[in-house]
Design a protein around this motif. Sequence first.
Motif, PDB file in Angstrom:
ATOM      1  N   UNK A 128      39.933  34.450  58.685  1.00 41.53           N
ATOM      2  CA  UNK A 128      39.376  33.177  58.193  1.00 41.53           C
ATOM      3  C   UNK A 128      38.246  32.743  59.123  1.00 41.53           C
ATOM      4  N   UNK A 129      37.034  32.601  58.569  1.00 47.95           N
ATOM      5  CA  UNK A 129      35.866  32.316  59.399  1.00 47.95           C
ATOM      6  C   UNK A 129      35.284  30.941  59.094  1.00 47.95           C
ATOM      7  N   UNK A 130      34.840  30.273  60.142  1.00 42.47           N
ATOM      8  CA  UNK A 130      34.129  28.996  60.039  1.00 42.47           C
ATOM      9  C   UNK A 130      32.777  29.158  60.722  1.00 42.47           C
ATOM     10  N   UNK A 131      31.712  28.769  60.020  1.00 39.56           N
ATOM     11  CA  UNK A 131      30.371  28.911  60.580  1.00 39.56           C
ATOM     12  C   UNK A 131      30.036  27.740  61.503  1.00 39.56           C
ATOM     13  N   UNK A 132      29.381  28.041  62.602  1.00 38.01           N
ATOM     14  CA  UNK A 132      28.897  27.041  63.546  1.00 38.01           C
ATOM     15  C   UNK A 132      27.405  27.306  63.747  1.00 38.01           C
ATOM     16  N   UNK A 133      26.578  26.321  63.528  1.00 36.44           N
ATOM     17  CA  UNK A 133      25.147  26.511  63.713  1.00 36.44           C
ATOM     18  C   UNK A 133      24.830  26.847  65.170  1.00 36.44           C
ATOM     19  N   UNK A 134      23.855  27.701  65.348  1.00 40.27           N
ATOM     20  CA  UNK A 134      23.472  28.097  66.698  1.00 40.27           C
ATOM     21  C   UNK A 134      23.058  26.882  67.540  1.00 40.27           C
ATOM     22  N   UNK A 135      22.499  25.877  66.900  1.00 44.10           N
ATOM     23  CA  UNK A 135      22.077  24.680  67.628  1.00 44.10           C
ATOM     24  C   UNK A 135      23.251  23.856  68.126  1.00 44.10           C
ATOM     25  N   UNK A 136      24.462  24.144  67.635  1.00 47.71           N
ATOM     26  CA  UNK A 136      25.659  23.456  68.119  1.00 47.71           C
ATOM     27  C   UNK A 136      26.337  24.215  69.255  1.00 47.71           C
ATOM     28  N   UNK A 137      25.785  25.368  69.614  1.00 44.81           N
ATOM     29  CA  UNK A 137      26.307  26.130  70.739  1.00 44.81           C
ATOM     30  C   UNK A 137      25.591  25.701  72.019  1.00 44.81           C
ATOM     31  N   UNK A 138      26.218  25.873  73.158  1.00 47.56           N
ATOM     32  CA  UNK A 138      25.571  25.482  74.420  1.00 47.56           C
ATOM     33  C   UNK A 138      24.317  26.309  74.698  1.00 47.56           C
ATOM     34  N   UNK A 139      23.289  25.631  75.180  1.00 47.44           N
ATOM     35  CA  UNK A 139      22.099  26.281  75.737  1.00 47.44           C
ATOM     36  C   UNK A 139      21.273  27.085  74.735  1.00 47.44           C
ATOM     37  N   UNK A 140      21.271  26.687  73.477  1.00 42.44           N
ATOM     38  CA  UNK A 140      20.396  27.349  72.505  1.00 42.44           C
ATOM     39  C   UNK A 140      18.951  26.917  72.750  1.00 42.44           C
ATOM     40  N   UNK A 141      18.058  27.878  72.889  1.00 40.98           N
ATOM     41  CA  UNK A 141      16.664  27.554  73.206  1.00 40.98           C
ATOM     42  C   UNK A 141      15.928  27.059  71.954  1.00 40.98           C
ATOM     43  N   UNK A 142      14.894  26.290  72.192  1.00 37.97           N
ATOM     44  CA  UNK A 142      14.071  25.758  71.097  1.00 37.97           C
ATOM     45  C   UNK A 142      13.396  26.894  70.336  1.00 37.97           C
ATOM     46  N   UNK A 143      12.945  27.916  71.053  1.00 38.36           N
ATOM     47  CA  UNK A 143      12.266  29.035  70.399  1.00 38.36           C
ATOM     48  C   UNK A 143      13.205  29.764  69.449  1.00 38.36           C
ATOM     49  N   UNK A 144      14.419  30.047  69.904  1.00 36.03           N
ATOM     50  CA  UNK A 144      15.377  30.751  69.052  1.00 36.03           C
ATOM     51  C   UNK A 144      15.784  29.875  67.874  1.00 36.03           C
ATOM     52  N   UNK A 145      15.984  28.599  68.118  1.00 33.85           N
ATOM     53  CA  UNK A 145      16.358  27.679  67.046  1.00 33.85           C
ATOM     54  C   UNK A 145      15.289  27.643  65.956  1.00 33.85           C
ATOM     55  N   UNK A 146      14.026  27.576  66.357  1.00 33.77           N
ATOM     56  CA  UNK A 146      12.955  27.550  65.365  1.00 33.77           C
ATOM     57  C   UNK A 146      12.836  28.880  64.638  1.00 33.77           C
ATOM     58  N   UNK A 147      13.054  29.980  65.353  1.00 29.84           N
ATOM     59  CA  UNK A 147      12.977  31.293  64.711  1.00 29.84           C
ATOM     60  C   UNK A 147      13.960  31.401  63.560  1.00 29.84           C
ATOM     61  N   UNK A 148      15.188  30.954  63.772  1.00 24.00           N
ATOM     62  CA  UNK A 148      16.219  31.182  62.744  1.00 24.00           C
ATOM     63  C   UNK A 148      16.347  30.045  61.730  1.00 24.00           C
ATOM     64  N   UNK A 149      15.936  28.825  62.107  1.00 25.21           N
ATOM     65  CA  UNK A 149      16.121  27.697  61.190  1.00 25.21           C
ATOM     66  C   UNK A 149      14.815  27.052  60.726  1.00 25.21           C
ATOM     67  N   UNK A 150      13.728  27.231  61.483  1.00 21.86           N
ATOM     68  CA  UNK A 150      12.432  26.650  61.121  1.00 21.86           C
ATOM     69  C   UNK A 150      11.341  27.682  61.344  1.00 21.86           C
ATOM     70  N   UNK A 151      11.403  28.759  60.573  1.00 22.87           N
ATOM     71  CA  UNK A 151      10.498  29.873  60.819  1.00 22.87           C
ATOM     72  C   UNK A 151       9.032  29.484  60.656  1.00 22.87           C
ATOM     73  N   UNK A 152       8.756  28.476  59.833  1.00 26.76           N
ATOM     74  CA  UNK A 152       7.369  28.059  59.643  1.00 26.76           C
ATOM     75  C   UNK A 152       6.706  27.676  60.960  1.00 26.76           C
ATOM     76  N   UNK A 153       7.500  27.243  61.929  1.00 24.94           N
ATOM     77  CA  UNK A 153       6.946  26.822  63.216  1.00 24.94           C
ATOM     78  C   UNK A 153       6.541  27.999  64.106  1.00 24.94           C
ATOM     79  N   UNK A 154       7.082  29.185  63.840  1.00 23.43           N
ATOM     80  CA  UNK A 154       6.810  30.339  64.709  1.00 23.43           C
ATOM     81  C   UNK A 154       6.291  31.538  63.927  1.00 23.43           C
ATOM     82  N   UNK A 155       5.842  31.316  62.721  1.00 25.26           N
ATOM     83  CA  UNK A 155       5.426  32.432  61.868  1.00 25.26           C
ATOM     84  C   UNK A 155       4.216  33.177  62.428  1.00 25.26           C
ATOM     85  N   UNK A 156       3.477  32.548  63.340  1.00 26.06           N
ATOM     86  CA  UNK A 156       2.359  33.244  63.981  1.00 26.06           C
ATOM     87  C   UNK A 156       2.803  34.061  65.184  1.00 26.06           C
TER      88      UNK A 156
END
Length: 516
Positions: free
Chosen positions: A2-30
């Motif tokens: 039985x699995x429950x999803x947890x957003x990466x941004x709710x984990x400790x020490x998630x970087x802004x770059x990684x967060x934008x890559x996976x959830x807001x790709x428009x910000x890092x598409x270049x």
Amino acid sequence: MQCTCVRQTDLPNTSKLFSDLIYRFDRVSDLYPFPPNDLGALERAARFDFPDDRRAATVRALTPLNQGNPSLARLAEPGTVAIVTGQQVGLFGGPAYTIYKALTAIRIAEELSERGIPAVPVFWLATEDHDFVEINHTWVFGPDHQPVRLAVRQPATGGARPVGGVTPQDLPIAELRSALAGFPFADEAVALVERAYQPGRDMGSSFAHLIRELFAPWGLLLIDPMTPALREIAAPLMRQAVERMPELNAALMERAKELEARGYHAQVLVDNKTSLVFLLENGQRLSPRQAKASPADLAARAHQLSPNALLRPVVQDYLLPTAAYAGGAAELAYFAQSQVLYEKLLGRQPVAFPRAGFTLLDQRAGKQMARYRLNPTDLFVNDQTLREKVAQRLVPPGLKGELDRAGDTVARTLNELSEGLRAFDVNLVSALETSRRKIEYQLGKIAHKTAAQMLLKNEQAQRDARSLHGLVFPEGHLQERLYSIVPFLAKFGPDLIGDVYQQVRVECPDHQFAII
């Protein structure tokens, strides 16, 4: 499971770059050529020309390490792409996320193949880019879920060098067996380790045997960059990197400034003296300065060069027809910097794919979470904070209601008093606010002491809190980042790898809490 999803941004020490890559790709598409977790984008990334002669040479170089693996023949076929991941060759498999990386690469290759693009999973054994002290230990746990550090008893000396050999008596096998005692599959887990760590094998070879056995059903190919034949294949690229070092460093420095200006971070600090390569001599990686080697010397010895962290993925994808790389947050952050090297040296870059992430719990831990009304994110705290959370859940509802009502009554009374004082003399309102903070503090202190007293009276709750913390957030780290997979195999059995594989979802970057 039985699995429950947890957003990466709710984990400790998630970087802004990684967060934008996976959830807001428009910000890092270049910064990245393709969005992650998108099979359509992966199909586009898989359409490129790869030299037939280089493919054939790489397959020949991989053959000794992958005898009998059917994926080798598939890789030899024109049009087949590689889905790559990799990891340092840590003791007893290193952290559990190593396994999740491999499973992610296998899943991506399977789904891409089902879409008509033949793909094979490849595991890059990082045998050249670390010191022995980085990989000579691992962490496990026993039935009490408390972390136990195991280390090679006689670490190699001599400073920075590739993975060194150890004798069987140096390995903490007895300590491993002792730590796992009480788990139902402990004997099988220890036997797996013993089969891998045999006399005459160095740490890299032992790690490779462990990974090969775990993933035999899925055709995971292994690649060791220390293989002389692979170094010969990569030599033209290494030579070009040496010859263009000033240009490449300038591009990297400009990219680092750009990342920082956008509020991101640069994984590697680069200046005009940074070397993208090291020279391998007598099993050690030496900087050009240490080796007293000129650019001409380095170019002439290109087959003896080892890439730094930014150049390494480019070398990997020069050797392999890579369509995607499955990695963790830090690794994928490298790609934002390495992009300039890909553009100048290779002309293509694979999809940066976030690996699957798991926190594995047994049924008992799941029941403990339910009993104390704990969410997954409640557990990513230190031991003391978790005990306080559990204590708060122990306060009887009636008593908690009385404490809450007392707080509400005091707040309401103080609000009414504040209005009266404001009409009488506004200067008195400030004095009341000071008193309010003291009163609210004392009420909170009473509530905290009540919860703490309940925990003291409940020894089972204390044990539960300690067990949950040790299992989920040991030593202040995510479970997957500290513990080896070995204790989980001892706890859940050899079918665990297949069970976890069924939960790997290519389309979703979230972390998963799994109750088995």
